[in-house]
Every structure is written in C-alpha cells, then in structure tokens.
Design a protein around this motif. Structure first.
Motif, PDB file in Angstrom:
ATOM      1  N   ASN A  22      34.422  65.998   0.712  1.00 22.23           N
ATOM      2  CA  ASN A  22      34.536  65.744   2.144  1.00 22.23           C
ATOM      3  C   ASN A  22      35.251  66.913   2.811  1.00 22.23           C
ATOM      4  OD1 ASN A  22      35.881  64.926   4.635  1.00 22.23           O
ATOM      5  ND2 ASN A  22      35.133  62.897   4.169  1.00 22.23           N
ATOM      6  N   ASP A  23      34.553  67.567   3.721  1.00 26.72           N
ATOM      7  CA  ASP A  23      35.167  68.676   4.452  1.00 26.72           C
ATOM      8  C   ASP A  23      35.456  68.323   5.901  1.00 26.72           C
ATOM      9  OD1 ASP A  23      35.451  70.562   2.434  1.00 26.72           O
ATOM     10  OD2 ASP A  23      33.396  71.246   2.629  1.00 26.72           O
ATOM     11  N   TRP A  24      35.416  67.045   6.239  1.00 27.10           N
ATOM     12  CA  TRP A  24      35.701  66.602   7.616  1.00 27.10           C
ATOM     13  C   TRP A  24      37.173  66.279   7.823  1.00 27.10           C
ATOM     14  CZ3 TRP A  24      32.174  66.923  11.402  1.00 27.10           C
ATOM     15  CH2 TRP A  24      30.850  67.067  11.025  1.00 27.10           C
ATOM     16  N   ILE A  25      37.834  65.827   6.755  1.00 28.63           N
ATOM     17  CA  ILE A  25      39.232  65.412   6.850  1.00 28.63           C
ATOM     18  C   ILE A  25      40.122  66.566   6.389  1.00 28.63           C
ATOM     19  CG2 ILE A  25      40.957  63.739   6.093  1.00 28.63           C
ATOM     20  CD1 ILE A  25      38.697  62.489   7.711  1.00 28.63           C
ATOM     21  N   THR A  26      41.145  66.862   7.177  1.00 31.05           N
ATOM     22  CA  THR A  26      42.072  67.937   6.827  1.00 31.05           C
ATOM     23  C   THR A  26      43.437  67.356   6.467  1.00 31.05           C
ATOM     24  OG1 THR A  26      42.945  68.238   9.063  1.00 31.05           O
ATOM     25  CG2 THR A  26      40.906  69.425   8.513  1.00 31.05           C
ATOM     26  N   GLY A  27      44.354  68.219   6.108  1.00 29.30           N
ATOM     27  CA  GLY A  27      45.714  67.796   5.797  1.00 29.30           C
ATOM     28  C   GLY A  27      46.380  67.090   6.955  1.00 29.30           C
ATOM     29  N   ARG A  28      46.123  67.551   8.141  1.00 25.38           N
ATOM     30  CA  ARG A  28      46.698  66.911   9.333  1.00 25.38           C
ATOM     31  C   ARG A  28      46.255  65.446   9.424  1.00 25.38           C
ATOM     32  NH1 ARG A  28      46.652  70.231  14.569  1.00 25.38           N
ATOM     33  NH2 ARG A  28      48.534  70.955  13.586  1.00 25.38           N
ATOM     34  N   GLY A  29      45.028  65.170   9.064  1.00 25.52           N
ATOM     35  CA  GLY A  29      44.501  63.806   9.140  1.00 25.52           C
ATOM     36  C   GLY A  29      45.148  62.851   8.163  1.00 25.52           C
ATOM     37  N   ILE A  30      45.494  63.338   6.973  1.00 25.16           N
ATOM     38  CA  ILE A  30      46.096  62.442   5.973  1.00 25.16           C
ATOM     39  C   ILE A  30      47.619  62.465   5.988  1.00 25.16           C
ATOM     40  CG2 ILE A  30      44.070  62.582   4.482  1.00 25.16           C
ATOM     41  CD1 ILE A  30      45.819  64.370   2.612  1.00 25.16           C
ATOM     42  N   SER A  31      48.213  63.306   6.790  1.00 21.86           N
ATOM     43  CA  SER A  31      49.672  63.464   6.756  1.00 21.86           C
ATOM     44  C   SER A  31      50.442  62.197   7.117  1.00 21.86           C
ATOM     45  CB  SER A  31      50.113  64.612   7.667  1.00 21.86           C
ATOM     46  OG  SER A  31      49.825  64.311   9.015  1.00 21.86           O
ATOM     47  N   THR A  32      49.824  61.257   7.822  1.00 22.29           N
ATOM     48  CA  THR A  32      50.496  60.005   8.189  1.00 22.29           C
ATOM     49  C   THR A  32      50.296  58.905   7.142  1.00 22.29           C
ATOM     50  OG1 THR A  32      48.579  59.262   9.432  1.00 22.29           O
ATOM     51  CG2 THR A  32      50.267  60.476  10.649  1.00 22.29           C
ATOM     52  N   LEU A  33      49.505  59.171   6.128  1.00 19.40           N
ATOM     53  CA  LEU A  33      49.161  58.141   5.135  1.00 19.40           C
ATOM     54  C   LEU A  33      50.127  58.170   3.953  1.00 19.40           C
ATOM     55  CD1 LEU A  33      45.290  58.676   5.156  1.00 19.40           C
ATOM     56  CD2 LEU A  33      46.695  57.246   6.668  1.00 19.40           C
ATOM     57  N   THR A  34      51.381  58.066   4.232  1.00 18.72           N
ATOM     58  CA  THR A  34      52.407  58.221   3.203  1.00 18.72           C
ATOM     59  C   THR A  34      52.532  57.023   2.264  1.00 18.72           C
ATOM     60  OG1 THR A  34      54.078  57.493   4.780  1.00 18.72           O
ATOM     61  CG2 THR A  34      53.742  59.868   4.553  1.00 18.72           C
ATOM     62  N   ASN A  35      51.774  55.953   2.494  1.00 16.03           N
ATOM     63  CA  ASN A  35      51.774  54.814   1.576  1.00 16.03           C
ATOM     64  C   ASN A  35      50.773  54.981   0.442  1.00 16.03           C
ATOM     65  OD1 ASN A  35      53.772  53.206   2.781  1.00 16.03           O
ATOM     66  ND2 ASN A  35      52.329  52.519   4.333  1.00 16.03           N
ATOM     67  N   LEU A  36      50.049  56.080   0.435  1.00 13.93           N
ATOM     68  CA  LEU A  36      49.040  56.283  -0.604  1.00 13.93           C
ATOM     69  C   LEU A  36      49.682  56.338  -1.987  1.00 13.93           C
ATOM     70  CD1 LEU A  36      46.701  59.015   0.918  1.00 13.93           C
ATOM     71  CD2 LEU A  36      46.187  56.593   0.573  1.00 13.93           C
ATOM     72  N   SER A  37      49.079  55.619  -2.917  1.00 14.40           N
ATOM     73  CA  SER A  37      49.492  55.739  -4.312  1.00 14.40           C
ATOM     74  C   SER A  37      48.410  56.444  -5.122  1.00 14.40           C
ATOM     75  CB  SER A  37      49.796  54.366  -4.914  1.00 14.40           C
ATOM     76  OG  SER A  37      48.658  53.544  -4.864  1.00 14.40           O
ATOM     77  N   SER A  38      47.187  56.510  -4.575  1.00 11.82           N
ATOM     78  CA  SER A  38      46.078  57.166  -5.258  1.00 11.82           C
ATOM     79  C   SER A  38      45.280  57.987  -4.253  1.00 11.82           C
ATOM     80  CB  SER A  38      45.172  56.109  -5.901  1.00 11.82           C
ATOM     81  OG  SER A  38      44.031  56.705  -6.467  1.00 11.82           O
ATOM     82  N   LEU A  39      45.028  59.245  -4.615  1.00 10.82           N
ATOM     83  CA  LEU A  39      44.287  60.144  -3.729  1.00 10.82           C
ATOM     84  C   LEU A  39      43.343  60.998  -4.557  1.00 10.82           C
ATOM     85  CD1 LEU A  39      43.839  61.358  -0.899  1.00 10.82           C
ATOM     86  CD2 LEU A  39      45.799  62.859  -1.342  1.00 10.82           C
ATOM     87  N   ILE A  52      49.829  68.033   0.589  1.00  6.52           N
ATOM     88  CA  ILE A  52      49.930  67.304  -0.684  1.00  6.52           C
ATOM     89  C   ILE A  52      51.393  67.010  -1.005  1.00  6.52           C
ATOM     90  CG2 ILE A  52      49.669  67.595  -3.188  1.00  6.52           C
ATOM     91  CD1 ILE A  52      47.132  66.743  -1.741  1.00  6.52           C
ATOM     92  N   SER A  53      52.261  67.923  -0.718  1.00  4.71           N
ATOM     93  CA  SER A  53      53.673  67.738  -1.055  1.00  4.71           C
ATOM     94  C   SER A  53      54.347  66.617  -0.258  1.00  4.71           C
ATOM     95  CB  SER A  53      54.443  69.049  -0.854  1.00  4.71           C
ATOM     96  OG  SER A  53      54.366  69.454   0.497  1.00  4.71           O
ATOM     97  N   LEU A  54      53.698  66.113   0.770  1.00  4.50           N
ATOM     98  CA  LEU A  54      54.246  64.992   1.553  1.00  4.50           C
ATOM     99  C   LEU A  54      54.171  63.658   0.808  1.00  4.50           C
ATOM    100  CD1 LEU A  54      52.628  65.732   5.037  1.00  4.50           C
ATOM    101  CD2 LEU A  54      54.972  66.220   4.307  1.00  4.50           C
ATOM    102  N   PHE A  55      53.307  63.567  -0.191  1.00  5.93           N
ATOM    103  CA  PHE A  55      53.045  62.299  -0.863  1.00  5.93           C
ATOM    104  C   PHE A  55      53.950  62.100  -2.073  1.00  5.93           C
ATOM    105  CE2 PHE A  55      49.230  63.462   1.440  1.00  5.93           C
ATOM    106  CZ  PHE A  55      49.070  62.339   2.219  1.00  5.93           C
ATOM    107  N   ILE A  56      55.238  62.019  -1.820  1.00 11.23           N
ATOM    108  CA  ILE A  56      56.219  61.968  -2.905  1.00 11.23           C
ATOM    109  C   ILE A  56      56.141  60.689  -3.736  1.00 11.23           C
ATOM    110  CG2 ILE A  56      57.815  63.572  -1.804  1.00 11.23           C
ATOM    111  CD1 ILE A  56      59.429  61.127  -0.874  1.00 11.23           C
TER     112      ILE A  56
END
Length: 93
Positions: A22-39, A52-56
C-alpha cells in the motif's frame, strides 16, 4: 476509492493493521494509531523510521521489502515478540 492518511488517522482504536503493498498511507496517517499491537508493512515505501519508532507497545511487526526502515527505527521497540525483516536492505544486523 482508496483510503488515505486522513481517513485512517481517526481509527485510533485499531490494534492490528495490514498495509502490505500500500503506497497510499504514509507515516503521518498512522502516527495517531498508537494502540496498534500488530503492523504489517511489506513492500510499503511510504513509512519511515520516524513513524515506526512511535509504536513503543507494538508486539508484532512485519517489514519485508521496506527500504525506509533502518536499525535506528526499530531500536526502541522493546516489546516485540515477532519481527520480520526479510528482504530489507536497510537493516544491517
């Protein structure tokens, strides 16, 4: 119509996200999804170390064929239990 950064950024309760090929979604788009456990980011060249480093808290991360992620980007992800870096020429060890 394809989902874009604006559309995905509101899905803050997501815990799993597959952005393979997927080349439509960028880092800016996922930066608010900090509840992700799997990516999954196989063959995605829109998301870099800075995001990527935001997803501690992430536990599963798949990065095959992703040329924007380096050792620095994953170095702080200490909760990982699964990591796939196949065919990633930016990871050195």
């Amino acid at each position: 119509r394809n989902i874009d950064d604006k559309g995905i950024s509101h899905l803050i309760n997501l815990i799993s996200l597959n952005l393979n090929n997927n080349d439509w979604i960028t880092g800016r788009g996922i930066s608010t999804l900090t509840n992700l456990s799997s990516l999954q980011l196989s063959n995605n060249n829109q998301i870099s170390d800075d995001y990527i480093s935001l997803f501690i808290n992430i536990t599963s991360l798949e990065l095959p064929k992703n040329n924007l992620i380096t050792n620095q980007g994953i170095s702080t992800l200490t909760n990982l239990t699964f990591l796939d870096l196949s065919f990633n020429n930016q990871i050195t060890n």
